[in-house]
Design an enzyme around this catalytic site. Structure first.
Site, mmCIF file in Angstrom:
data_model
loop_
_atom_site.group_PDB
_atom_site.id
_atom_site.type_symbol
_atom_site.label_atom_id
_atom_site.label_comp_id
_atom_site.label_asym_id
_atom_site.label_seq_id
_atom_site.Cartn_x
_atom_site.Cartn_y
_atom_site.Cartn_z
ATOM 1 N N CYS A 32 0.903 -1.388 0.076
ATOM 2 C CA CYS A 32 0.166 -0.436 0.220
ATOM 3 C C CYS A 32 0.877 1.383 -0.058
ATOM 4 O O CYS A 32 2.039 0.989 0.501
ATOM 5 C CB CYS A 32 -0.983 -0.182 1.217
ATOM 6 N N HIS A 61 6.059 -5.313 8.790
ATOM 7 C CA HIS A 61 5.812 -6.491 8.880
ATOM 8 C C HIS A 61 5.941 -8.223 8.103
ATOM 9 O O HIS A 61 4.706 -8.142 7.193
ATOM 10 C CB HIS A 61 4.446 -7.158 9.475
ATOM 11 N N HIS A 94 3.929 2.337 12.008
ATOM 12 C CA HIS A 94 3.510 1.440 12.685
ATOM 13 C C HIS A 94 3.066 2.970 13.389
ATOM 14 O O HIS A 94 1.695 2.610 14.390
ATOM 15 C CB HIS A 94 3.450 0.150 13.453
ATOM 16 N N HIS A 144 0.087 -5.148 19.582
ATOM 17 C CA HIS A 144 0.293 -4.734 18.145
ATOM 18 C C HIS A 144 0.653 -3.667 18.470
ATOM 19 O O HIS A 144 0.393 -2.481 18.280
ATOM 20 C CB HIS A 144 -0.848 -4.494 17.340
ATOM 21 N N GLU A 146 1.065 -0.432 16.697
ATOM 22 C CA GLU A 146 -0.068 0.262 15.816
ATOM 23 C C GLU A 146 -1.014 1.043 17.494
ATOM 24 O O GLU A 146 -0.875 1.667 17.370
ATOM 25 C CB GLU A 146 -1.121 0.095 14.709
ATOM 26 N N THR A 185 -5.794 0.648 12.631
ATOM 27 C CA THR A 185 -6.536 0.710 10.608
ATOM 28 C C THR A 185 -6.206 -0.338 10.227
ATOM 29 O O THR A 185 -6.997 0.046 8.997
ATOM 30 C CB THR A 185 -4.983 2.144 10.654
ATOM 31 N N SER A 243 1.471 -9.838 10.905
ATOM 32 C CA SER A 243 0.538 -8.882 10.027
ATOM 33 C C SER A 243 -0.862 -9.260 10.104
ATOM 34 O O SER A 243 -1.650 -9.478 9.930
ATOM 35 C CB SER A 243 0.880 -9.486 8.402
ATOM 36 N N ASN A 245 -3.764 -6.825 9.255
ATOM 37 C CA ASN A 245 -3.672 -6.820 7.580
ATOM 38 C C ASN A 245 -4.232 -8.021 6.915
ATOM 39 O O ASN A 245 -5.293 -8.779 6.304
ATOM 40 C CB ASN A 245 -3.524 -5.763 6.648
ATOM 41 N N SER A 287 1.735 -5.628 3.150
ATOM 42 C CA SER A 287 3.606 -5.471 3.669
ATOM 43 C C SER A 287 3.900 -6.592 2.431
ATOM 44 O O SER A 287 5.438 -6.537 2.606
ATOM 45 C CB SER A 287 3.637 -5.969 4.848
#
Length: 328
Positions: A32, A61, A94, A144, A146, A185, A243, A245, A287
């Site tokens: 991304c 990650h 993050h 995490h 983030e 996110t 990771s 996501n 990632s």
């Protein structure tokens, strides 16, 4: 007489014993804008400051990405205390608690913040909500990076982590309390909606963020999996176990009743996974570089006659600016 199989490039392969395999390749997938930016920040820092450049935590990650940057001269550490006084350091995509740049300033370290701008947006929202006197309920996964970074933006005791719908029932607040919420996110869009619905049902006065906190890339990759999964016997997700996501993409496919597996590299795929499988879905977390996607296609092609079919859920054109200190 049976027609000859078709190879991935369309050439006839008469007598080829491999069975055909349809491969639905999801788009968007992989990197991304925030990941592109973070990797470029490390590379530009190496060019500008020379080797080594230290990076606090994994920049993103993905082991392949981390190892590639190590080969270029990046040194990854867990804490700022491991960074020498005269070395530049990059903070991961993050995000970090406020205490980290404060410590870097105290030590007069040269640092570059690679926090994804969409994560930084959540940080700013958290500050504004605290300024308004609200207690923040933060939806995310404990531990995490983030989550640690976002919760570290506000004074201790002013933010509470909510991981599940069940957690909502246990919250020690009433309808008289001044509450707001934010989210990590990289969460599951559907799971997060269930939690926010529960929060709004229990606390009608709660203030929602002005815009969706789950980032566009997370939402788009999940949307693509929702399109391909119902047509697949198996979905392969390229990404790291840590990771968020990527793990969510596996969960999205499984929620639709499709077997899904998280892999980091193509060599993890077992031939037995393809037994009785006619259609495989393929995607990659935000990632994971495209090189790893092509590795998987090549691996599958060793055993089956692969027919690739791209499936696009959205077009992504987002680009984030680099920090000024690396462009001047």
């Amino acid at each position: 007489m049976n027609a000859p199989f078709q190879s991935p490039n369309g050439a006839a392969q008469a007598g080829d014993p491999r069975l055909p395999l349809k491969l639905l390749i999801a788009a968007p997938r992989g990197f991304c804008a925030g990941v592109d930016r973070a990797i470029e920040i490390v590379e530009r820092a190496l060019e500008k400051y020379g080797r080594p450049v230290y990076v606090r935590h994994e920049i993103v990650h993905n082991r392949y990405v981390v190892d590639s940057l190590k080969a270029k001269g990046a040194i990854f550490v867990e804490e700022l205390s491991e960074v020498p006084d005269d070395a530049p350091v990059v903070f991961s995509a993050h995000g970090v608690p406020k205490s980290v740049p404060a410590e870097a300033d105290r030590r007069k370290l040269l640092y570059v913040d690679a926090t994804c701008p969409l994560v930084s947006k959540v940080h700013r929202q958290a500050e504004r909500q605290i300024e308004k006197g609200q207690h923040i309920l933060f939806i995310g996964h404990a531990g995490h990076p983030e989550v640690i970074g976002t919760m570290g933006q506000v004074p201790e005791g002013r933010i509470t982590l909510v991981e599940t719908v069940d957690d909502v029932a246990e919250l020690p607040f009433t309808t008289e309390d001044d509450l707001s919420y934010l989210t990590q996110t990289t969460l599951s869009v559907d799971d997060t909606r269930e939690i926010t619905d529960a929060l709004e049902a229990r606390f009608p006065q709660i203030v929602a963020p002005k815009a969706e906190d789950i980032c566009y890339a997370t939402s788009n990759r999940q949307a693509a999996v929702k399109i391909i999964a119902p047509s697949c016997d198996l979905v392969l997700v390229i990404g790291a176990p840590n990771s968020s996501n990527s793990v969510r993409l596996v969960e999205v496919a499984e929620r639709l009743g499709t077997d899904a597996r998280l892999i980091q590299r193509a060599d993890e795929i077992q031939p037995a996974w393809l037994e009785g499988v006619g259609t495989v879905g393929l995607t990659a977390g935000a990632s994971a570089p495209e090189k790893l996607v092509r590795e998987v296609v090549d691996r599958l092609s060793e055993w089956r006659l692969v027919e690739e079919e791209p499936v696009t859920a959205a077009e992504e054109t987002m680009v984030f600016k680099l920090p000024r200190q690396l462009t001047e």
